[in-house]
Scaffold this motif. Structure first.
Motif, PDB file in Angstrom:
ATOM      1  N   GLN A 393      55.312  19.165  28.687  1.00  0.00           N
ATOM      2  CA  GLN A 393      54.277  20.155  28.958  1.00  0.00           C
ATOM      3  C   GLN A 393      53.420  20.372  27.720  1.00  0.00           C
ATOM      4  OE1 GLN A 393      55.948  23.822  30.333  1.00  0.00           O
ATOM      5  NE2 GLN A 393      56.258  23.081  32.423  1.00  0.00           N
ATOM      6  N   VAL A 394      52.099  20.390  27.950  1.00  0.00           N
ATOM      7  CA  VAL A 394      51.144  20.727  26.891  1.00  0.00           C
ATOM      8  C   VAL A 394      50.438  22.003  27.332  1.00  0.00           C
ATOM      9  CG1 VAL A 394      49.120  20.008  25.600  1.00  0.00           C
ATOM     10  CG2 VAL A 394      50.848  18.313  26.230  1.00  0.00           C
ATOM     11  N   LEU A 395      50.666  23.096  26.620  1.00  0.00           N
ATOM     12  CA  LEU A 395      50.073  24.390  26.943  1.00  0.00           C
ATOM     13  C   LEU A 395      48.869  24.627  26.066  1.00  0.00           C
ATOM     14  CD1 LEU A 395      53.355  26.505  27.175  1.00  0.00           C
ATOM     15  CD2 LEU A 395      52.194  25.239  28.983  1.00  0.00           C
ATOM     16  N   VAL A 396      47.759  25.028  26.678  1.00  0.00           N
ATOM     17  CA  VAL A 396      46.514  25.290  25.941  1.00  0.00           C
ATOM     18  C   VAL A 396      46.470  26.780  25.619  1.00  0.00           C
ATOM     19  CG1 VAL A 396      44.024  25.036  25.945  1.00  0.00           C
ATOM     20  CG2 VAL A 396      45.432  23.412  27.228  1.00  0.00           C
ATOM     21  N   GLU A 397      46.459  27.079  24.327  1.00  0.00           N
ATOM     22  CA  GLU A 397      46.475  28.479  23.887  1.00  0.00           C
ATOM     23  C   GLU A 397      45.066  29.044  23.886  1.00  0.00           C
ATOM     24  OE1 GLU A 397      48.293  31.180  20.209  1.00  0.00           O
ATOM     25  OE2 GLU A 397      48.241  28.995  20.081  1.00  0.00           O
ATOM     26  N   ASP A 398      44.961  30.277  24.377  1.00  0.00           N
ATOM     27  CA  ASP A 398      43.658  30.906  24.550  1.00  0.00           C
ATOM     28  C   ASP A 398      43.090  31.390  23.217  1.00  0.00           C
ATOM     29  OD1 ASP A 398      41.511  32.002  26.122  1.00  0.00           O
ATOM     30  OD2 ASP A 398      42.380  33.975  25.785  1.00  0.00           O
ATOM     31  N   VAL A 399      41.749  31.279  23.082  1.00  0.00           N
ATOM     32  CA  VAL A 399      40.999  31.962  22.029  1.00  0.00           C
ATOM     33  C   VAL A 399      39.909  32.762  22.720  1.00  0.00           C
ATOM     34  CG1 VAL A 399      41.478  30.198  20.298  1.00  0.00           C
ATOM     35  CG2 VAL A 399      39.410  30.010  21.686  1.00  0.00           C
ATOM     36  N   ASN A 400      39.409  33.804  22.073  1.00  0.00           N
ATOM     37  CA  ASN A 400      38.434  34.698  22.691  1.00  0.00           C
ATOM     38  C   ASN A 400      37.056  34.046  22.664  1.00  0.00           C
ATOM     39  OD1 ASN A 400      37.303  36.877  23.921  1.00  0.00           O
ATOM     40  ND2 ASN A 400      37.501  38.285  22.189  1.00  0.00           N
ATOM     41  N   ASP A 401      36.761  33.294  23.724  1.00  0.00           N
ATOM     42  CA  ASP A 401      35.483  32.590  23.785  1.00  0.00           C
ATOM     43  C   ASP A 401      34.709  32.929  25.049  1.00  0.00           C
ATOM     44  OD1 ASP A 401      37.303  31.400  25.448  1.00  0.00           O
ATOM     45  OD2 ASP A 401      36.669  29.350  25.040  1.00  0.00           O
ATOM     46  N   ASN A 402      35.081  34.041  25.731  1.00  0.00           N
ATOM     47  CA  ASN A 402      34.379  34.446  26.950  1.00  0.00           C
ATOM     48  C   ASN A 402      34.054  35.928  26.887  1.00  0.00           C
ATOM     49  OD1 ASN A 402      34.522  32.065  29.024  1.00  0.00           O
ATOM     50  ND2 ASN A 402      36.535  32.163  28.064  1.00  0.00           N
ATOM     51  N   ALA A 403      32.815  36.269  27.257  1.00  0.00           N
ATOM     52  CA  ALA A 403      32.386  37.667  27.313  1.00  0.00           C
ATOM     53  C   ALA A 403      32.779  38.264  28.656  1.00  0.00           C
ATOM     54  CB  ALA A 403      30.878  37.760  27.118  1.00  0.00           C
ATOM     55  N   PRO A 404      32.940  39.582  28.741  1.00  0.00           N
ATOM     56  CA  PRO A 404      33.220  40.214  30.028  1.00  0.00           C
ATOM     57  C   PRO A 404      32.082  39.979  31.013  1.00  0.00           C
ATOM     58  CG  PRO A 404      33.651  41.726  28.206  1.00  0.00           C
ATOM     59  CD  PRO A 404      32.930  40.555  27.628  1.00  0.00           C
ATOM     60  N   VAL A 405      32.413  39.972  32.318  1.00  0.00           N
ATOM     61  CA  VAL A 405      31.437  39.750  33.383  1.00  0.00           C
ATOM     62  C   VAL A 405      31.566  40.892  34.384  1.00  0.00           C
ATOM     63  CG1 VAL A 405      30.681  38.205  35.217  1.00  0.00           C
ATOM     64  CG2 VAL A 405      31.577  37.259  33.090  1.00  0.00           C
ATOM     65  N   CYS A 406      30.421  41.475  34.796  1.00  0.00           N
ATOM     66  CA  CYS A 406      30.436  42.560  35.773  1.00  0.00           C
ATOM     67  C   CYS A 406      30.851  42.022  37.136  1.00  0.00           C
ATOM     68  CB  CYS A 406      29.055  43.210  35.879  1.00  0.00           C
ATOM     69  SG  CYS A 406      28.459  43.919  34.307  1.00  0.00           S
ATOM     70  N   GLY A 407      31.587  42.861  37.879  1.00  0.00           N
ATOM     71  CA  GLY A 407      32.043  42.434  39.187  1.00  0.00           C
ATOM     72  C   GLY A 407      30.891  42.244  40.160  1.00  0.00           C
ATOM     73  N   GLN A 408      29.838  43.056  40.073  1.00  0.00           N
ATOM     74  CA  GLN A 408      28.641  42.947  40.915  1.00  0.00           C
ATOM     75  C   GLN A 408      27.415  43.169  40.047  1.00  0.00           C
ATOM     76  OE1 GLN A 408      29.095  45.875  43.981  1.00  0.00           O
ATOM     77  NE2 GLN A 408      30.775  44.800  45.022  1.00  0.00           N
ATOM     78  N   GLU A 409      26.301  42.663  40.568  1.00  0.00           N
ATOM     79  CA  GLU A 409      25.058  42.884  39.814  1.00  0.00           C
ATOM     80  C   GLU A 409      24.766  44.361  39.673  1.00  0.00           C
ATOM     81  OE1 GLU A 409      20.320  41.655  40.044  1.00  0.00           O
ATOM     82  OE2 GLU A 409      21.777  40.715  41.380  1.00  0.00           O
ATOM     83  N   GLU A 410      25.061  45.132  40.707  1.00  0.00           N
ATOM     84  CA  GLU A 410      24.936  46.592  40.659  1.00  0.00           C
ATOM     85  C   GLU A 410      26.021  47.181  41.541  1.00  0.00           C
ATOM     86  OE1 GLU A 410      21.314  49.684  40.605  1.00  0.00           O
ATOM     87  OE2 GLU A 410      21.560  48.657  42.521  1.00  0.00           O
ATOM     88  N   SER A 411      26.877  48.002  40.983  1.00  0.00           N
ATOM     89  CA  SER A 411      27.948  48.647  41.735  1.00  0.00           C
ATOM     90  C   SER A 411      27.439  49.961  42.297  1.00  0.00           C
ATOM     91  CB  SER A 411      29.162  48.901  40.828  1.00  0.00           C
ATOM     92  OG  SER A 411      29.659  47.678  40.318  1.00  0.00           O
ATOM     93  N   VAL A 412      27.700  50.190  43.622  1.00  0.00           N
ATOM     94  CA  VAL A 412      27.203  51.379  44.312  1.00  0.00           C
ATOM     95  C   VAL A 412      28.395  52.223  44.751  1.00  0.00           C
ATOM     96  CG1 VAL A 412      25.841  52.250  46.235  1.00  0.00           C
ATOM     97  CG2 VAL A 412      25.174  50.114  45.103  1.00  0.00           C
ATOM     98  N   PHE A 413      28.329  53.546  44.413  1.00  0.00           N
ATOM     99  CA  PHE A 413      29.371  54.491  44.830  1.00  0.00           C
ATOM    100  C   PHE A 413      28.723  55.671  45.512  1.00  0.00           C
ATOM    101  CE2 PHE A 413      30.948  52.409  40.952  1.00  0.00           C
ATOM    102  CZ  PHE A 413      32.107  51.839  41.432  1.00  0.00           C
ATOM    103  N   GLU A 414      29.470  56.352  46.404  1.00  0.00           N
ATOM    104  CA  GLU A 414      29.003  57.559  47.076  1.00  0.00           C
ATOM    105  C   GLU A 414      29.970  58.694  46.768  1.00  0.00           C
ATOM    106  OE1 GLU A 414      28.702  56.762  51.227  1.00  0.00           O
ATOM    107  OE2 GLU A 414      26.753  55.773  51.061  1.00  0.00           O
TER     108      GLU A 414
END
Length: 885
Positions: A393-414
């Motif tokens: 097994q070859v495991l690829v260790e993570d480095v912080n190379d991704n920015a957060p992404v919003c779940g929706q372009e605009e979140s709507v709440f009532e």
């Protein structure tokens, strides 16, 4: 008796010495408890005799009834039968103990003699020798030598011991079981090896697979020679001490001796472990089981074929490629290495060198693939595995190379207005493609801006994206809030848009435009779906919210759910007929209709009379056709139902209570009739299932005053079979050729169905057997008639044959069989004179007159005989039957 016969059949004189020797034998027979069990008639016999008995041993005594028998003659094949003798009084006995391994059975013949003549026999005697456990198992080798590598999986055999037993292999005497008695050395009393009790296969235990270690040695790569010069070079690589001749360097000479000893080790002379193994017969389950022993000498070999994984590599490592990430070493120094991927992926950035170095050829991206499985092979020059394939097994260790992404372009709440402080507005979701559960994917949330702005802000958000209200919101103040939320990990951040709507609370009631919608008259036959009246209501709540949606419910007066209200929720409802009206059941309705919101009312507010309306409905009568009480009318009756029996009473009534009558159509057989007043259906004549099994009739119920008002139902009548038919012959005559008297077939049929038909039984009348004929069943409906005695002249037989069905019901039939000479074509032969003779008209008239006169004479004789009072009786029925048969 003084004579005895030997196996060759020659008579010998029993000497006094022989008699003396046989005396204990005879006494043992006389005193034996199983004496009677060893005696029997003079007939073919099979005997079981255990091997190794004391001799002389009595086997069996043949008892004869012939008064002149005074001796027996015993014979058989092979020299071994000399072990068995027979005395003049019929005792079969052993002169020498039997041995199963030498002769497992004996085949003998015995003749009963009167002097030198055979009176009875020969009979066959089979003596089966019963094996006893008198052979100890033994190993095919006094000691075994074996090699086992380090880290060999537990339970996988690496050698085997094998034992034999001379006892009967089909008996428990030869059923072997292997056990491991001891292991030397045995540190801490822990066994490192185990043996399969049934096969003798030796393998490592779980502990052995973990702890077995080979003697230390030098590792050689592919192409390196195992010579002293190669050893000197390796010694120099590891030891950079002052130059001393190798022969004088005690460290080198020690390594050299150890290497030579390891390379040329003899397991029998210098084992790492010695196992003492025992084998037992009787499956080792008895204290009397016999046993044998052996030793297994084991040398532990180095296992250089060790998995270096799992290998952990950071993603996006910069630098020169390819780069070494691990190394494998085969136990065969000349092995050829090969690496492939286990999964079928297009990208496989790995290679392997001749010396076993595993190379990474390019940067890895964990978000593209977080694990690789390499399969490494070690093969020889003929592409055969020298070591088992290895998965790494070859495991690829993570480095912080991704920015957060919003779940929706605009979140709507009532959120409803007037909700208390701290009420939940909603949960903002965002994600990070870095590895979950690490700080690289741990997100935090913060409100950057709010529009329209308030002081302080109207909302808060925590580190898990949970948005809450910080004040009571009023729709009249603001209906919509726009918020910007910053989502951050340890290195990157993203801004997400949030829209919060303040929705109206249900603080207004729905109100009808009027609470009375008057009275409405409907005919009883008004169609389902007809709109009775349209009702309307209004709600002052926000028209875009659920608080203004109006639903209509009939809360009272709607017996049998006859009416319903259809609406689109916008305040308009249509009262419609949902089920057929029935004047006789419900002539009037007083309906109460309520207007309601699906959203709950604001606390303290309740629905009042303005949210309820009433509608009155009157139903007018319409003349309707009679109605049957049942939709399906089925009846099943036996076919022998008595004439005039009532099969079924059809029930119907008129909704208006008018007098009705019944009529019936469709009875083409004329079997049934119906009572016009009561609806009773009776049998008019005898029913017969064999003619028609089912019949459908149509029953009509109609108003007497207005016959056009009618209803119909189909009555299904099914007849059950009864045993009212007997089997009958299909053909009642046949012929048999004298030259070739082949059997004839007697076939029958029965109009009844199972279980009152086949299978039939065929017998001669009164159950008698015929001396001339044989009658045998062929199948369920056929018998075979065969002539027993061949006749020499033409003759006609009338055979009374009783044929009964499966229920035992039947009669006797006459079956005519003509036994005759046959033509070449197989037909009865008729003389040419009989065929060609013709009479003229005068001759024919004269012949008829003669026949008529003869009949008159016979008639007079019969009358006189009948008046004689039975002085002479004719042949009885039984006598006539016998005469025919």
């Amino acid at each position: 008796m003084s004579d005895s016969l030997d196996l060759s059949g020659q008579t010998v004189i029993m000497t006094p010495v022989v008699r003396l020797l046989l005396l204990p034998f005879l006494l043992s027979i006389a005193a034996g408890k199983d004496l009677e069990e060893k005696k029997g008639p003079f007939e073919n016999t099979v005997l079981d005799v255990p091997e190794g008995t004391l001799v002389p041993y009595p086997v069996y005594q043949f008892q004869v009834t012939h008064p002149h028998i005074n001796g027996f003659l015993l014979s058989g094949e092979g020299k071994e039968v000399e072990d068995i003798k027979i005395s003049s009084d019929g005792w079969l006995y052993l002169e020498r103990p039997l041995d199963w391994s030498r002769v497992p059975y004996y085949l003998l013949q015995v003749k009963a003699m009167a002097d030198n003549e055979v009176v009875d026999g020969p009979i066959s005697v089979t003596i089966n020798v019963l094996d006893i456990n008198n052979n100890a198992p033994y190993f095919n080798q006094s000691s075994y030598a074996a090699m086992v590598r380090e880290n060999r999986p537990a339970g996988v055999p690496f050698t085997r011991v094998f034992a034999l037993d001379q006892d009967d292999p089909d008996s428990p005497n030869a059923q072997l079981r292997y056990t491991l008695v001891s292991q030397i050395p045995n540190k801490n009393n822990i066994l490192l090896f185990q043996i399969d009790p049934n096969t003798g296969e030796v393998s490592t235990t779980e502990q052995g697979a973990l702890t077995l270690r080979a003697r230390g040695g030098i590792q050689y790569g592919r192409g390196e020679e195992h010579t002293v010069d190669a050893l000197k070079k390796k010694f120099n690589d590891y030891c950079s001490a002052p130059k001393i001749p190798f022969e004088e360097n005690p460290f080198f000479t020690c390594v050299e001796r150890a290497e030579m000893r390891r390379r040329n080790v003899n397991p029998l002379e210098d084992p790492d472990y010695t196992l003492f193994v025992r084998v037992q017969d009787l499956a080792g389950a008895s204290e009397t089981a016999l046993s044998g022993n052996t030793r297994v000498h084991i040398v532990v070999q180095q296992n250089q074929w060790v998995n270096p994984g799992p290998i952990i590599i950071k993603e996006h490592i910069k630098g020169q490629y390819p780069r070494v990430i691990a190394k494998v070493q085969s136990n065969d120094p000349d092995a050829i290495y090969k690496v492939v991927q286990k999964e079928r992926e297009l990208k496989f950035p790995f290679q392997i060198r001749e010396n076993g170095d595993i190379l990474l050829t390019e940067e890895l991206d964990r978000e593209d693939k977080d694990m690789y499985i390499l399969v490494v092979f070690a093969k020889d020059n003929h592409d055969r595995d020298v070591d088992p394939p290895m998965e790494i097994q070859v495991l690829v260790e993570d480095v912080n190379d991704n920015a957060p992404v919003c779940g929706q372009e605009e979140s709507v709440f009532e959120v409803q207005e007037d909700e208390p402080v701290g009420s939940l507005v909603g949960n903002l979701t965002a994600h990070d493609d870095d590895q979950a559960g690490t700080l690289n994917a741990q997100l935090t949330y913060a409100i950057v801006s709010q529009h329209p702005a308030t002081s302080p802000n109207a909302f808060s958000i925590d580190d898990f994206g949970r948005i809450q209200a910080l004040r009571m919101l009023r729709r009249k103040d603001e209906q919509i809030y726009n918020i910007i939320v910053r989502v951050s990990d340890s290195d990157f951040n993203t801004e997400c848009k949030v829209l919060i709507k303040v929705i109206d609370v249900n603080n207004e009631l729905p109100v009808f435009e009027k609470t009375e919608y008057g009275s409405h008259t409907l005919a009883e036959d008004a169609p389902v779906g007809l709109t009775v009246v349209t009702i309307r209501a209004s709600d002052a709540d926000d028209p875009d919210s659920g608080s203004s949606l109006i639903e209509f419910h009939i809360s009272a007066g709607n017996d049998e759910e006859v009416f319903a209200v259809e609406t689109d929720g916008k305040g308009v409802g249509h009262l419609v007929i949902a089920k057929p009206l029935d004047f006789e059941s419900f002539p009037t309705y007083k309906l109460q209709i309520d207007a309601r919101n699906p959203e709950p009312l604001m606390k303290g507010l309740e629905y009042g009379s303005d949210s309820t309306a009433f509608v009155s409905v009157s139903v007018t009568n319409v003349d309707e056709a009679p109605e049957f009480s049942l939709d399906i009318l089925d009846v099943t009756v036996p076919e022998n139902t008595t004439k005039g029996s009532v099969l079924l009473t059809v029930e119907a009534k008129d909704p208006e209570g008018k007098e009705i009558s019944f009529k019936m159509d469709g009875d083409t057989r004329g079997w049934l009739e119906i009572d016009a007043a009561t609806g009773q259906i009776r049998t008019k004549t005898q029913l017969d299932r064999e003619i028609q099994e089912t019949l459908d009739v149509t029953v009509t119920a109609y108003e007497k005053e207005n016959p056009e008002m009618s209803s119909e139902r189909v009555v299904h009548v099914r007849l059950l079979d009864v045993n009212d038919n007997v089997p009958k012959l299909i053909e009642d005559q046949a012929f048999i050729c004298i030259q070739n008297p082949k059997p004839v077939l007697v076939k029958a049929q029965d109009s009844d169905s199972a279980p009152f038909s086949q299978p039939f039984t065929f017998t001669f009348a009164h159950g008698k057997k015929s001396p001339n004929w044989d009658l045998q069943m062929v199948d369920d409906s056929t018998a075979e008639l065969r002539l027993k005695k061949k006749t020499t002249e033409d003759k006609t037989f009338k055979l009374p044959i009783s044929i009964k069905d499966n229920a035992g019901m039947g009669v006797t039939h006459l079956f005519t069989v003509q036994v005759c000479n046959c033509t070449e074509l197989g037909y009865c032969y008729m003389a040419p004179d009989a065929v060609g003779f013709k009479m003229g008209l005068g001759g024919t008239i004269g012949l008829l007159a003669s026949i008529l006169g003869l009949c008159v004479i016979i008639f007079i004789v019969v009358i006189k005989c009948s008046n004689k009072g039975g002085k002479k009786k004719g042949l009885t029925e039984e006598g006539e039957t016998n005469a025919m048969m």
